[in-house]
Motif scaffolding. Sequence first.
Motif, PDB file in Angstrom:
ATOM      1  N   LEU B  17     -56.494  -7.382 -57.829  1.00 41.59           N
ATOM      2  CA  LEU B  17     -57.482  -7.465 -56.758  1.00 41.59           C
ATOM      3  C   LEU B  17     -57.077  -8.486 -55.714  1.00 41.59           C
ATOM      4  CD1 LEU B  17     -60.873  -7.044 -58.614  1.00 41.59           C
ATOM      5  CD2 LEU B  17     -59.410  -5.361 -57.494  1.00 41.59           C
ATOM      6  N   SER B  18     -56.482  -9.566 -56.185  1.00 37.96           N
ATOM      7  CA  SER B  18     -56.017 -10.586 -55.257  1.00 37.96           C
ATOM      8  C   SER B  18     -55.057  -9.988 -54.240  1.00 37.96           C
ATOM      9  CB  SER B  18     -55.346 -11.702 -56.043  1.00 37.96           C
ATOM     10  OG  SER B  18     -54.669 -12.575 -55.177  1.00 37.96           O
ATOM     11  N   THR B  19     -54.088  -9.236 -54.757  1.00 41.71           N
ATOM     12  CA  THR B  19     -53.096  -8.627 -53.874  1.00 41.71           C
ATOM     13  C   THR B  19     -53.723  -7.569 -52.987  1.00 41.71           C
ATOM     14  OG1 THR B  19     -51.642  -8.845 -55.769  1.00 41.71           O
ATOM     15  CG2 THR B  19     -50.767  -7.687 -53.878  1.00 41.71           C
ATOM     16  N   GLU B  20     -54.504  -6.710 -53.626  1.00 41.44           N
ATOM     17  CA  GLU B  20     -55.084  -5.582 -52.894  1.00 41.44           C
ATOM     18  C   GLU B  20     -56.022  -6.036 -51.783  1.00 41.44           C
ATOM     19  OE1 GLU B  20     -56.713  -2.620 -55.441  1.00 41.44           O
ATOM     20  OE2 GLU B  20     -57.833  -1.646 -53.815  1.00 41.44           O
ATOM     21  N   LEU B  21     -56.811  -7.066 -52.048  1.00 38.01           N
ATOM     22  CA  LEU B  21     -57.818  -7.469 -51.077  1.00 38.01           C
ATOM     23  C   LEU B  21     -57.401  -8.660 -50.209  1.00 38.01           C
ATOM     24  CD1 LEU B  21     -61.001  -7.147 -53.302  1.00 38.01           C
ATOM     25  CD2 LEU B  21     -59.930  -5.445 -51.819  1.00 38.01           C
ATOM     26  N   GLY B  22     -56.279  -9.273 -50.580  1.00 42.75           N
ATOM     27  CA  GLY B  22     -55.878 -10.423 -49.793  1.00 42.75           C
ATOM     28  C   GLY B  22     -56.746 -11.643 -50.023  1.00 42.75           C
ATOM     29  N   LEU B  23     -57.231 -11.792 -51.237  1.00 44.96           N
ATOM     30  CA  LEU B  23     -58.011 -12.979 -51.601  1.00 44.96           C
ATOM     31  C   LEU B  23     -57.195 -13.751 -52.626  1.00 44.96           C
ATOM     32  CD1 LEU B  23     -61.496 -11.318 -52.207  1.00 44.96           C
ATOM     33  CD2 LEU B  23     -60.954 -12.980 -50.418  1.00 44.96           C
ATOM     34  N   SER B  24     -57.319 -15.057 -52.649  1.00 43.08           N
ATOM     35  CA  SER B  24     -56.608 -15.818 -53.661  1.00 43.08           C
ATOM     36  C   SER B  24     -57.338 -15.660 -54.990  1.00 43.08           C
ATOM     37  CB  SER B  24     -56.564 -17.292 -53.286  1.00 43.08           C
ATOM     38  OG  SER B  24     -57.836 -17.873 -53.411  1.00 43.08           O
ATOM     39  N   THR B  25     -56.590 -15.806 -56.079  1.00 39.04           N
ATOM     40  CA  THR B  25     -57.249 -15.724 -57.381  1.00 39.04           C
ATOM     41  C   THR B  25     -58.243 -16.885 -57.500  1.00 39.04           C
ATOM     42  OG1 THR B  25     -55.546 -17.092 -58.436  1.00 39.04           O
ATOM     43  CG2 THR B  25     -55.193 -14.712 -58.418  1.00 39.04           C
ATOM     44  N   ARG B  26     -57.904 -17.981 -56.889  1.00 41.83           N
ATOM     45  CA  ARG B  26     -58.819 -19.124 -56.908  1.00 41.83           C
ATOM     46  C   ARG B  26     -60.160 -18.748 -56.287  1.00 41.83           C
ATOM     47  NH1 ARG B  26     -62.089 -22.335 -57.546  1.00 41.83           N
ATOM     48  NH2 ARG B  26     -61.992 -24.588 -57.345  1.00 41.83           N
ATOM     49  N   ALA B  27     -60.103 -18.091 -55.144  1.00 40.59           N
ATOM     50  CA  ALA B  27     -61.321 -17.673 -54.455  1.00 40.59           C
ATOM     51  C   ALA B  27     -62.135 -16.745 -55.358  1.00 40.59           C
ATOM     52  CB  ALA B  27     -60.970 -16.985 -53.151  1.00 40.59           C
ATOM     53  N   ILE B  28     -61.456 -15.790 -55.965  1.00 41.00           N
ATOM     54  CA  ILE B  28     -62.155 -14.829 -56.820  1.00 41.00           C
ATOM     55  C   ILE B  28     -62.849 -15.544 -57.974  1.00 41.00           C
ATOM     56  CG2 ILE B  28     -61.836 -12.840 -58.335  1.00 41.00           C
ATOM     57  CD1 ILE B  28     -59.554 -11.938 -56.532  1.00 41.00           C
ATOM     58  N   ARG B  29     -62.139 -16.469 -58.585  1.00 37.46           N
ATOM     59  CA  ARG B  29     -62.756 -17.208 -59.690  1.00 37.46           C
ATOM     60  C   ARG B  29     -63.907 -18.063 -59.192  1.00 37.46           C
ATOM     61  NH1 ARG B  29     -57.310 -18.373 -61.121  1.00 37.46           N
ATOM     62  NH2 ARG B  29     -56.535 -16.946 -62.726  1.00 37.46           N
ATOM     63  N   TYR B  30     -63.734 -18.592 -58.011  1.00 36.80           N
ATOM     64  CA  TYR B  30     -64.792 -19.411 -57.434  1.00 36.80           C
ATOM     65  C   TYR B  30     -66.044 -18.567 -57.201  1.00 36.80           C
ATOM     66  CZ  TYR B  30     -67.235 -22.491 -54.199  1.00 36.80           C
ATOM     67  OH  TYR B  30     -68.175 -23.282 -53.579  1.00 36.80           O
ATOM     68  N   TYR B  31     -65.878 -17.379 -56.698  1.00 45.22           N
ATOM     69  CA  TYR B  31     -67.017 -16.491 -56.482  1.00 45.22           C
ATOM     70  C   TYR B  31     -67.722 -16.246 -57.811  1.00 45.22           C
ATOM     71  CZ  TYR B  31     -64.692 -15.550 -52.029  1.00 45.22           C
ATOM     72  OH  TYR B  31     -64.083 -15.670 -50.809  1.00 45.22           O
ATOM     73  N   GLU B  32     -66.925 -16.059 -58.840  1.00 50.58           N
ATOM     74  CA  GLU B  32     -67.526 -15.823 -60.153  1.00 50.58           C
ATOM     75  C   GLU B  32     -68.314 -17.052 -60.606  1.00 50.58           C
ATOM     76  OE1 GLU B  32     -64.788 -14.519 -63.117  1.00 50.58           O
ATOM     77  OE2 GLU B  32     -66.191 -14.911 -64.765  1.00 50.58           O
ATOM     78  N   SER B  33     -67.766 -18.203 -60.356  1.00 50.20           N
ATOM     79  CA  SER B  33     -68.445 -19.439 -60.777  1.00 50.20           C
ATOM     80  C   SER B  33     -69.790 -19.589 -60.080  1.00 50.20           C
ATOM     81  CB  SER B  33     -67.563 -20.649 -60.478  1.00 50.20           C
ATOM     82  OG  SER B  33     -67.647 -21.011 -59.115  1.00 50.20           O
ATOM     83  N   LEU B  34     -69.929 -18.933 -58.943  1.00 47.26           N
ATOM     84  CA  LEU B  34     -71.208 -18.981 -58.226  1.00 47.26           C
ATOM     85  C   LEU B  34     -72.106 -17.812 -58.614  1.00 47.26           C
ATOM     86  CD1 LEU B  34     -70.195 -20.094 -54.637  1.00 47.26           C
ATOM     87  CD2 LEU B  34     -70.920 -21.465 -56.586  1.00 47.26           C
ATOM     88  N   GLY B  35     -71.623 -17.008 -59.551  1.00 50.91           N
ATOM     89  CA  GLY B  35     -72.458 -15.907 -60.013  1.00 50.91           C
ATOM     90  C   GLY B  35     -72.390 -14.651 -59.167  1.00 50.91           C
ATOM     91  N   LEU B  36     -71.370 -14.526 -58.349  1.00 50.82           N
ATOM     92  CA  LEU B  36     -71.278 -13.330 -57.524  1.00 50.82           C
ATOM     93  C   LEU B  36     -70.594 -12.184 -58.259  1.00 50.82           C
ATOM     94  CD1 LEU B  36     -71.411 -15.806 -55.370  1.00 50.82           C
ATOM     95  CD2 LEU B  36     -70.763 -14.045 -53.773  1.00 50.82           C
ATOM     96  N   LEU B  37     -69.939 -12.511 -59.344  1.00 54.52           N
ATOM     97  CA  LEU B  37     -69.240 -11.498 -60.133  1.00 54.52           C
ATOM     98  C   LEU B  37     -69.431 -11.803 -61.610  1.00 54.52           C
ATOM     99  CD1 LEU B  37     -65.804 -11.462 -58.280  1.00 54.52           C
ATOM    100  CD2 LEU B  37     -67.387  -9.528 -58.392  1.00 54.52           C
ATOM    101  N   ASN B  38     -69.262 -10.820 -62.421  1.00 52.54           N
ATOM    102  CA  ASN B  38     -69.360 -11.005 -63.859  1.00 52.54           C
ATOM    103  C   ASN B  38     -68.423 -10.064 -64.591  1.00 52.54           C
ATOM    104  OD1 ASN B  38     -71.350 -13.016 -64.150  1.00 52.54           O
ATOM    105  ND2 ASN B  38     -72.089 -11.928 -65.963  1.00 52.54           N
ATOM    106  N   PRO B  39     -67.137 -10.188 -64.365  1.00 55.02           N
ATOM    107  CA  PRO B  39     -66.199  -9.235 -64.953  1.00 55.02           C
ATOM    108  C   PRO B  39     -66.184  -9.318 -66.481  1.00 55.02           C
ATOM    109  CG  PRO B  39     -65.036 -11.121 -64.085  1.00 55.02           C
ATOM    110  CD  PRO B  39     -66.442 -11.271 -63.654  1.00 55.02           C
TER     111      PRO B  39
END
Lengths: 144, 144
Positions: B17-39
């Motif tokens: 997803l990081s590659t596909e969307l151009g987001l850092s893995t850090r950002a993705i994990r950060y979003y999760e830490s804020l409850g925006l995702l729950n993989p």
Amino acid sequence: MAHHDRGERVAFSISDLSTELGLSTRAIRYYESLGLLNPDRTTGNHRLYTRKDRARLRMIQRGRMLGFTLQEIADLLHLYDVDPSERVQYARGIELTRKHLTTVRHRIRELSLLEQELARALAEAEEKFSQLDHDPMSDQRVEK
Amino acid sequence: MAHHDRGERVAFSISDLSTELGLSTRAIRYYESLGLLNPDRTTGNHRLYTRKDRARLRMIQRGRMLGFTLQEIADLLHLYDVDPSERVQYARGIELTRKHLTTVRHRIRELSLLEQELARALAEAEEKFSQLDHDPMSDQRVEK
DNA sequence: ACACATCTTGACGCTTACGTCAATTATTTG
DNA sequence: CAAATAATTGACGTAAGCGTCAAGATGTGT
């Protein structure tokens, strides 16, 4: 501050603008520190703003609200006050304006899409909500 | 990762997803830490994303680009995954959606104004520029 | 099974955009 | 003109949104 001149005021203190625009004085000074404003000073070194400064502040405010960084806003504002005889900067300014225009249009499109989605979701939710008027789970009859 | 299944992929790693969307893995994990995702997680605790997660990430990305805070985005996203039987939350959700819709429409108007100003400024600048075609300062002739 | 690439959770760092004192100096008002 | 009010610079603090190691667990290709 504000010599109740005839018609419109000509000069403003920092707190005048702060109150009128709903910005903190800190914010206004900060914008100045980044070069977004250059107000005159009184003999006592107090800042004196003109209507133009106020207009600039409004633009800054709008830009911020729309998600632009102060740096981007600064770049744009600088386009408006380069000496028109600075031909060297002309092409660069046009280029920058085009870029911003593209960004702005892109955001408008995205926001429009978001608007549609939100509107759809809202309509859907409202309908479901109205159908749940007196919901089957609660047998409590509210009168009528 | 990505069992070249027939048709579309069903699960993604964080770097997919990081590659596909151009987001850092850090950002993705950060979003999760804020409850925006729950993989989901693999047995080894590695994150496993679904297409829905990817869609959520895209929404987050758009929201960010449009100047919304992660908190606002989280609020909106939560509206989409509350159990539809949670009627108590319904009215609140409708309220929130209306507010966002208002904000979005306001921003669209503001951006449209900005667009007009930029377009006008650009046209003006371009005209002046074309009138300065071969400017009197530089007598250097570029061939043709 | 080994080597190498990926992923995980901290934890600290950094930038942007201000908030919040604090100590001084200006200005305004009774 | 004295007291109250407002403004100035400087410095430190803070919240959001990640970047960047670090150390160790997990996954993958051969």
